[in-house]
Scaffold this motif. Structure first.
Motif: not given
Length: 484
Positions: A288-290, A416-420, A427-430, A434-436
């Motif tokens: 989700f990050v890379l 759950v909290s980061a929508g993963m 592409a769905d990550m805000t 990412i900070q969470t």
């Protein structure tokens, strides 16, 4: 317990065979632990409830991860009781070896069950599935604990010499490193392969996870047999002349009076929570990050290589450098790793460098902690007269499982909290997502590592020289009693 030959009485080929058996037992045990502590939550968040409505799936994931955390924390009270049970076991083959086999067999069967969704019952009745799952997981955890405690608790029964104990601890850790990280290397390709074979879909689904669980369960049983039937416990003067190990209440009292054990344990639990919290979310870092999920095997290859390099060298290095300085060096490398993670988590090259710095010192830290706890067996015997081998050595596995439970909770919370969850992509990550992720994967664990180092520096006093002094005192005391 029967009298077994000491290691010095054994033929070289038997000594080599015992060391190989102990190493392989650690290998299979670590594969099992990684499957249960890390990838079970990945399985729960990605495949177990794949056919369930998203809102309901989110609630069910929360219930299961929360239940695991509660169960593992409950082991604060259960593991010393299991250690006391092992300490009071007397059989022809010793006190530790029977529990290696029994614990490995039962826990392996139950692990396979939970990775089948209790043979598909998850799709029949979700309420009753949750109830039955919690019951099965508790039994699974207890029998795994019996195997894990008896595996590490066996070290004082194999030798009283600090260097020999360092060798067995290194061998156990070496096998564990290969097993734990080897699973990380193969988990995605193996699950994907069997998913394609059974469903024709190129993904990680229920069929693939079940197939991997069957492989892990079979390996766990074979390696448990290796530990149970490939080693021999020795009967020394210090073991033979120790007072009766007593009942569970006395076992807790023995732990409470062993201040050095408690300080090492406090330092270690801060390290362990940081270590598994970060390791547990590396899959999400790559996915989700890379946005490079196919590169996730790197996170398994690096610790395998660093383990191969460092673990066999630990006993040699320790002959020239005291454990205390090895621990401090390891913690310094981990702090550097977290700083790189924090500053450059979106750069693959930087992440690889951080992973090397993160995994390189794990052997230095873990082996030092295990050996220090092992040496508190004689420290406790000097203070109380009781030699609570399994009870004392139950503390380190207990702390690992508590850390693993918190890791399960952290992974579930992040997912759950980061929508993963499920079909989400990078592409769905805000920026907030990412900070969470970074807060729970890097910032918080870094703080825990600093606390762990400070506790060790200012409270832990037992080292190689102090342990040798304690053994000499005990031998003099016991010798005086014989002559009285």
């Amino acid at each position: 317990m029967s009298h077994s030959a000491s290691s010095t009485d054994m033929k070289p080929k038997h000594i080599l065979g015992q060391r190989m058996a102990y190493t392989f037992s650690g290998f299979g045990q670590a594969v099992f632990y990684n499957m249960m502590s890390t990838y079970f939550v990945v399985y729960v968040t990605s495949a177990l409830f794949a056919g369930v409505d998203k809102d309901i799936a989110t609630k069910l994931v929360g219930i299961i991860t929360g239940a695991i955390v509660i169960i593992r924390i409950g082991e604060i009270f259960i593991d010393p009781l299991l250690g006391n049970l092992i300490d009071n076991t007397n059989t022809r083959i010793g006190r530790f070896r029977p529990w290696q086999f029994i614990g490995g067999l039962v826990s392996a069967i139950l692990l396979f069950m939970v990775f089948t969704g209790l043979f598909g019952f998850v799709n029949v009745n979700q309420t009753w599935f949750i109830v039955l799952f919690i019951a099965v997981f508790i039994i699974l955890d207890v029998f795994y604990s019996l195997r894990d405690i008896s595996f590490w608790g066996m070290i004082p029964a194999l030798s009283e010499d600090s260097q020999e104990r360092a060798l067995y601890t290194s061998l156990g850790s070496f096998g564990a490193s290969l097993g734990f990280n080897g699973l990380t290397v193969i988990v995605v390709p193996v699950v994907t392969y069997f998913s394609v074979q059974f469903t024709g879909r190129n993904e990680q689904n229920q069929s693939g996870w079940t197939a991997l669980a069957l492989i892990v369960a079979m390996l766990a049983i074979i390696s448990a047999m290796s530990g149970a039937f490939g080693t021999r416990e020795r009967q020394s003067a210090l073991r033979a002349k120790a007072q009766d190990n007593g009942n569970p209440l006395q076992a807790f009292a023995a732990l409470a009076k062993n201040d050095q054990l408690l300080w090492v344990a406090l330092s270690y639990v801060f390290y362990a929570v940081a270590n598994v919290a970060t390791a547990g979310v590396l899959f999400y870092l790559f996915k989700f990050v890379l946005d490079k999920p196919a590169a996730f095997s790197i996170a398994g290859i690096i610790p395998v290589v660093t383990g191969l390099l460092i673990t066999p060298l630990y006993p040699v290095i320790n002959k020239f450098i005291p454990r205390r300085y090895l621990f401090i060096t390891g913690m310094g490398l981990m702090i550097a790793a977290y700083l790189v993670f924090i500053l450059a988590s979106t750069n693959l090259t930087a992440v690889i460098i951080a992973l090397v710095l993160f995994y390189l010192p794990s052997t230095l830290i873990q082996t030092t902690a295990i050996l220090t706890m092992t040496d508190t067996v004689e420290y406790g015997q000097l203070k109380t007269g009781k030699r609570n081998e399994a009870v004392i050595l139950s503390v380190r596995p207990m702390l690992d499982k508590i850390a693993g439970a918190l890791s399960n909770g952290i992974v579930g919370f992040v997912a759950v909290s980061a929508g993963m969850l499920n079909t989400a992509t990078a592409a769905d990550m805000t920026a907030h997502d990412i900070q969470t992720f970074k807060t729970f994967a890097f910032y918080t664990p870094l703080a825990f590592i600093v606390v762990s180092l400070l506790v060790f520096l200012f409270t832990v006093k037992i080292d190689e020289k102090e342990h040798a002094r304690i053994v000499n005192l005990l031998e003099c005391q016991l010798g005086s009693k014989d002559n009285a």
